[in-house]
Design a protein around this motif. Sequence first.
Motif, PDB file in Angstrom:
ATOM      1  N   ILE A   2     -61.967 -25.102  42.446  1.00  0.00           N
ATOM      2  CA  ILE A   2     -60.781 -25.574  43.157  1.00  0.00           C
ATOM      3  C   ILE A   2     -61.076 -25.540  44.653  1.00  0.00           C
ATOM      4  CG2 ILE A   2     -58.358 -25.113  43.650  1.00  0.00           C
ATOM      5  CD1 ILE A   2     -58.156 -23.856  40.887  1.00  0.00           C
ATOM      6  N   GLY A   3     -60.998 -26.686  45.284  1.00  0.00           N
ATOM      7  CA  GLY A   3     -61.311 -26.777  46.696  1.00  0.00           C
ATOM      8  C   GLY A   3     -60.073 -26.711  47.574  1.00  0.00           C
ATOM      9  N   GLU A   6     -57.349 -29.618  47.028  1.00  0.00           N
ATOM     10  CA  GLU A   6     -56.362 -29.470  45.956  1.00  0.00           C
ATOM     11  C   GLU A   6     -55.307 -28.423  46.295  1.00  0.00           C
ATOM     12  OE1 GLU A   6     -59.634 -29.345  45.548  1.00  0.00           O
ATOM     13  OE2 GLU A   6     -60.321 -30.296  43.700  1.00  0.00           O
ATOM     14  N   ALA A 328     -61.422 -39.122  46.782  1.00  0.00           N
ATOM     15  CA  ALA A 328     -61.119 -37.974  45.931  1.00  0.00           C
ATOM     16  C   ALA A 328     -61.411 -38.320  44.481  1.00  0.00           C
ATOM     17  CB  ALA A 328     -59.656 -37.567  46.091  1.00  0.00           C
ATOM     18  N   SER A 329     -61.931 -37.369  43.740  1.00  0.00           N
ATOM     19  CA  SER A 329     -62.264 -37.612  42.334  1.00  0.00           C
ATOM     20  C   SER A 329     -61.020 -37.453  41.466  1.00  0.00           C
ATOM     21  CB  SER A 329     -63.336 -36.629  41.870  1.00  0.00           C
ATOM     22  OG  SER A 329     -62.819 -35.305  41.858  1.00  0.00           O
ATOM     23  N   SER A 332     -60.291 -33.905  40.754  1.00  0.00           N
ATOM     24  CA  SER A 332     -59.568 -33.214  41.830  1.00  0.00           C
ATOM     25  C   SER A 332     -58.066 -33.433  41.702  1.00  0.00           C
ATOM     26  CB  SER A 332     -60.052 -33.702  43.195  1.00  0.00           C
ATOM     27  OG  SER A 332     -61.385 -33.332  43.421  1.00  0.00           O
ATOM     28  N   ARG A 335     -56.806 -31.274  38.898  1.00  0.00           N
ATOM     29  CA  ARG A 335     -56.700 -29.882  39.353  1.00  0.00           C
ATOM     30  C   ARG A 335     -55.505 -29.698  40.279  1.00  0.00           C
ATOM     31  NH1 ARG A 335     -62.474 -30.245  39.497  1.00  0.00           N
ATOM     32  NH2 ARG A 335     -62.426 -30.745  41.731  1.00  0.00           N
ATOM     33  N   LEU A 336     -55.228 -30.720  41.100  1.00  0.00           N
ATOM     34  CA  LEU A 336     -54.079 -30.656  42.016  1.00  0.00           C
ATOM     35  C   LEU A 336     -52.783 -30.411  41.254  1.00  0.00           C
ATOM     36  CD1 LEU A 336     -52.268 -31.326  44.514  1.00  0.00           C
ATOM     37  CD2 LEU A 336     -52.713 -33.749  44.017  1.00  0.00           C
ATOM     38  N   SER A 413     -54.268 -38.564  37.222  1.00  0.00           N
ATOM     39  CA  SER A 413     -55.691 -38.877  37.431  1.00  0.00           C
ATOM     40  C   SER A 413     -56.053 -40.278  36.970  1.00  0.00           C
ATOM     41  CB  SER A 413     -56.551 -37.853  36.676  1.00  0.00           C
ATOM     42  OG  SER A 413     -56.404 -38.003  35.266  1.00  0.00           O
TER      43      SER A 413
END
Length: 425
Positions: A2-3, A6, A328-329, A332, A335-336, A413
Amino acid sequence: MIGPFERTLAFRYFRGARGRNERRAFLRFVTIAAVGGVAVGVGALLLAMMIVRGFEREIESKIVGFGQHVQVDSYLGEPLEDSETLQARLGEMEGVERVTPVVLDFSLLRAKPAQVDGQTTKPAIEGVLLWGTPPDGQPFIADKMERGAFDFSLDARGREGVVIGMRLSELLGVQVGDGVTVFATRTARQTGAFGSRPKVKSFYVAGIYETGLADFDERFVYTDIDRARDLLGYTRDQVTRIDVTLDDLESSPEMANRIAAEIGPPVYARSVYDVYRGLFAWVDLQASIVPLVISTLVIVAAFNIIGTLLMVVLEKTREIGTVLAMGASRASVRRLFLILGALVGASGAFIGAGLALLFGLAEKRWEFIPLPQEAYYLSAAPIELRVFDFVWVTVAAIVLCTLAAYLPARAASRIEPIRTIRFGG
């Protein structure tokens, strides 16, 4: 992994869940409602578990107080012979903390007639179980004394003392110091002759106890074990049963089997769970059904998050498409929204746990939830706080909410960035 992207966007959506124009307030409302639903479910579940745990503790302590951990008697229904030798053998067993002889049988208890408005009232009579015990043989009852003392010593008139329950004192209309008469029906049965008279003895009420178990408080009358032997026709070395207190209550079924195997017939040993099977089954039913039913609130609240996050996806479609177009993937974006679901679940879970803790502490302090004592054996809802319950319920709620967020996360997504930017979602 998790970056920061997110996390930052998830916190932004959670803190300021705004929709466009007229739908802005509604989106905020459904987000707050989702958090509130989780809070209500978690709080109700924890409160139910605190009360059920309290019931289990209180009922168990009271039942064990009356019956001890293991009861040793004769399966023939006759008194145990050579009781002192048997007590010595039981006391030498590993894990045994205390051994208490008991002389117990049905008797009649009559209150002395009283003078009311110059007229003598009809004496009240109740059937009771006369319980002969050593002076230090019932620490549980001694701790539950409401009036007087757990004392069998003689009064100024030479009468010996008995200790009765609060409910029985109300039925008989007697108080501490009042005289009562015991009719020992066992001695009449022993004669076998028609019209035989029971043995009679006068006592005074030395103390009144109250445990909250109305059936028990109305039934048991305590006196010195030697007096009970004389009244009930027991010899010096006979007892009705022997109560065994262990270091560990949970080991009582194994100890009962061990006693029966080592001593043999006619000795019969039962754990307190066998003696009061019905009451323990009632407690177990409460402990298993109530939390299961209340848990549905948490599950329903978790699934409400699906609708809430789908609304966020619809409102943020253009913004999500822009983020995807900027590189953004799709993982991601998933995960957000999983983080967003976890935030809703964590907020609701911590709010619910906090409210349950405050409510539980308040009930423990002021007992403002009354209960019918004749039905629940308690006058107020009992509370037992366990850290483990708070931990696992909170963690389970967060995990459920995170899993519920998977469908909205997957939908987000799959948004096509070019299409949403060109046509505005």
